[in-house]
Write a protein that holds these residues in place. Structure first.
Motif, PDB file in Angstrom:
ATOM      1  N   UNK B 107       0.618  -1.304   0.465  1.00 41.38           N
ATOM      2  CA  UNK B 107      -0.411  -0.066  -0.058  1.00 41.38           C
ATOM      3  C   UNK B 107       0.810   0.964   0.446  1.00 41.38           C
ATOM      4  N   UNK B 111      -2.605   5.172   2.352  1.00 42.04           N
ATOM      5  CA  UNK B 111      -3.410   4.160   2.167  1.00 42.04           C
ATOM      6  C   UNK B 111      -3.248   3.165   3.813  1.00 42.04           C
ATOM      7  N   UNK B 115      -6.355   2.379   5.847  1.00 41.67           N
ATOM      8  CA  UNK B 115      -6.980   1.206   6.394  1.00 41.67           C
ATOM      9  C   UNK B 115      -6.426   0.385   7.121  1.00 41.67           C
ATOM     10  N   UNK B 118      -9.092   2.105   9.157  1.00 38.36           N
ATOM     11  CA  UNK B 118     -10.911   0.638   8.790  1.00 38.36           C
ATOM     12  C   UNK B 118     -10.345  -0.106   9.759  1.00 38.36           C
ATOM     13  N   UNK B 119     -10.137  -0.653   9.656  1.00 38.21           N
ATOM     14  CA  UNK B 119      -9.541  -2.277  10.857  1.00 38.21           C
ATOM     15  C   UNK B 119     -10.479  -1.850  12.338  1.00 38.21           C
ATOM     16  N   UNK B 120     -10.517  -0.678  12.445  1.00 44.10           N
ATOM     17  CA  UNK B 120     -10.442  -0.168  13.797  1.00 44.10           C
ATOM     18  C   UNK B 120     -11.728   0.294  14.248  1.00 44.10           C
ATOM     19  N   UNK B 121     -12.373   0.457  12.882  1.00 44.72           N
ATOM     20  CA  UNK B 121     -14.133   0.952  12.989  1.00 44.72           C
ATOM     21  C   UNK B 121     -13.920   2.813  12.859  1.00 44.72           C
ATOM     22  N   UNK B 163       0.586   5.624  11.953  1.00 40.71           N
ATOM     23  CA  UNK B 163      -0.124   4.616  12.273  1.00 40.71           C
ATOM     24  C   UNK B 163      -0.979   4.032  13.303  1.00 40.71           C
TER      25      UNK B 163
END
Ligand SMILES: Nc1ncnc2c1ncn2[C@@H]1O[C@H](COP(=O)(O)OP(=O)(O)OP(=O)(O)O)[C@@H](O)[C@H]1O
Ligand SMILES: [Mg+2]
Lengths: 163, 328
Positions: B107, B111, B115, B118-121, B163
């Motif tokens: 990525x 990204x 992402x 996104x894993x963590x909502x 991150x």
């Protein structure tokens, strides 16, 4: 569940980005097989009648198994090995089994994708010699099964190694 | 109720008698006791340091606390949750900056951040916003759409921290975040970490740089061979080294023996070394010592042209605790 879908989203994004090389990889090998065994050799008449009926599901199964293995298991081996990249995914709030399941599903999706691409191509190439039946298709579906099992077993063995 | 909360010191990290033994993989291999009964607690908002030489067990400790390594004994809890029993709940609460680069190589930088959130909502507009903010904060905005293959060590390090911050964790774990950075980047990293801590983030950091632990951490645990050797604030730890303070006096007409001998009687002095025009005083503490030394010098008509006081370093402390230097 959110994490699971997000992981799937991530993998599909990568699949989409690498689609050209993925397709090339998927198509080239079976195309050569079908061309020689399903087109040239039947034309020359040195192959038994009905051979191509076996060839089509065989090719299909082969390409599905190989493509999903190349696309999931091999990168996973690297992730577990020197790059440790798997730990990036393992930071997500999801169980280890969840990450494994997600990888298996991605493998299955890629296998289906490969099947969808290869099936019409192979069929076109050897259609004159083909008496395609439903059993042939089911047969090919059987063949694709080991692909997901293969990626699962790699996953499990690597998990054992990690501890 | 709100007031009460401020009074109760809440431990967000609890480690009790933690043990980890790595079983040999080959038949002839030896068992490695990476951790041998470590215990400490970290209250909310603290900047906590794990200091130790290579192979001390720092990464193993962080690995267990961040659910990536299973302990073979003892208890490790994050906000009261056992890391081995409920790793998913623990992962939700922590941000991790590992020692090795495990960034997603498929990525782009942006990204990776998106992402991860996104894993963590994290909702979409929120993660877009914080990704942009962090990329700018870490001076990665102009490389945001590149994959990380071409990134320098410092950029990778910053992205790893970015991150870890994407899902707004309560506790941040950093495993040797400044190893391999140039002095300038290291300084910038220190500023960043201090800033994050001041905003209320609990930070656990490992390092084998004395000055880093000294500069950043409110409390330091010194570990070696999987054992906890000492745990206290940097200042207290330094004070515990006997004869750790050093006062150097530059004197005009040759420090004769009598001046050196008279210094020996002063409170707290451990050792005196006098040579030519230089007198070295090793002492347990310095309060009032310099003034007393100057008074003695005045009484004996010794002219002092320069005086220098150096604090005991954590380096000395490590030597004192283990009998060997940190760099060995
Ligand atoms: N996966 C593993 N298998 C076997 N032994 C291990 C493993 N991980 C760590 N060890 C051993 O455990 C001990 C502690 O290692 P650890 O990585 O925690 O040290 P460290 O304090 O992080 O050191 P460094 O400063 O080099 O990063 C070492 O002796 C190491 O060899
Ligand atoms: Mg380490």
């Amino acid at each position: 569940m959110t994490a699971f879908i997000a992981l799937l989203h991530r993998d599909l994004r990568v699949v989409r980005r690498e689609l050209p090389s993925f397709l090339l990889r998927v198509v080239l090998n079976p195309l050569l097989f079908t061309f020689i065994f399903g087109f040239v050799m039947p034309r020359m008449g040195i192959i038994q009648h009905g051979y191509t009926d076996m060839l089509l599901p065989g090719i299909l199964g082969l390409s599905m198994t190989l493509s999903s293995m190349q696309a999931v298991s091999l990168p996973l081996v690297i992730d577990f090995g020197w790059s440790k990249e798997i730990e990036d995914r393992l930071l997500a709030p999801i169980s280890i089994a969840g990450v494994g399941l997600e990888k298996i599903i991605v493998g299955v999706i890629q296998a289906i994708l490969a099947g969808i691409v290869v099936m019409p191509l192979a069929w076109l190439l050897m259609r004159v010699h083909l008496h395609l039946s439903l059993t042939g298709v089911i047969n090919s579906a059987w063949w694709s099964a080991p692909s997901s099992r293969r990626s699962k077993s790699v996953w499990c063995s690597q998990c054992c190694l990690r501890r | 109720m709100e007031n009460l909360k401020n009074y109760i010191v809440e431990n967000v990290i609890t480690v009790r008698d933690l043990k980890k033994t790595f079983k040999p993989k080959a038949r002839k291999g030896v068992e490695v006791k990476a951790l041998d009964g470590i215990a400490f607690e970290v209250p909310r908002g603290e900047f906590f340091g794990l200091l130790g030489p290579n192979g001390a067990g720092k990464t193993t400790t962080i690995g267990i606390l961040t659910t990536r390594v299973l302990p073979t004994g003892g208890v490790a809890q994050i906000e009261g949750i056992d890391v081995a029993r409920d790793p998913v709940s623990v992962k939700r609460r922590i941000g991790v900056v590992p020692q090795v680069n495990n960034l997603d190589r498929s990525l782009t930088a942006k990204e990776i951040l998106l992402f991860h959130a996104e894993y963590f909502g994290v909702p979409k507009h929120e993660r877009e916003e914080s990704a942009q903010r962090l990329l700018e904060r870490f001076e990665l905005a102009d490389r945001a759409d590149e994959k990380i293959n071409g990134f320098s060590g410092g950029m990778v390090q910053r992205l790893k921290i970015g991150r870890a911050l994407m899902h707004d964790p309560a506790i941040l774990f950093l495993d040797e975040p400044t190893t391999g950075l140039d002095p300038q980047s290291r300084r910038a990293m220190w500023d960043l970490l201090t800033e994050l801590n001041q905003k209320g983030l609990t930070i656990l950091l490992t390092t084998h740089y004395m000055e880093e632990a000294d500069q950043l951490c409110r409390r330091i645990a010194i570990i070696d061979h999987g054992k906890l050797l000492a745990l206290d604030s940097p200042a207290q730890l330094k004070r515990s080294v006997p004869g750790g303070y050093l006062i150097e006096l530059q004197v005009r007409d040759g420090a004769n023996g009598s001046f050196g001998e008279s210094l020996r009687s002063l409170l707290g002095v451990v050792e005196i070394k006098a040579e030519n025009d230089r007198v070295r005083i090793y002492a347990d503490r310095v309060e009032g010592l310099l003034a007393n030394a100057m008074r003695l010098a005045g009484e004996q008509n010794v002219m002092v042209t320069d005086a220098h006081v150096s604090e005991p370093s954590l380096e000395n402390l490590f030597l004192h605790l283990t009998g060997r230097s940190l760099r060995e």
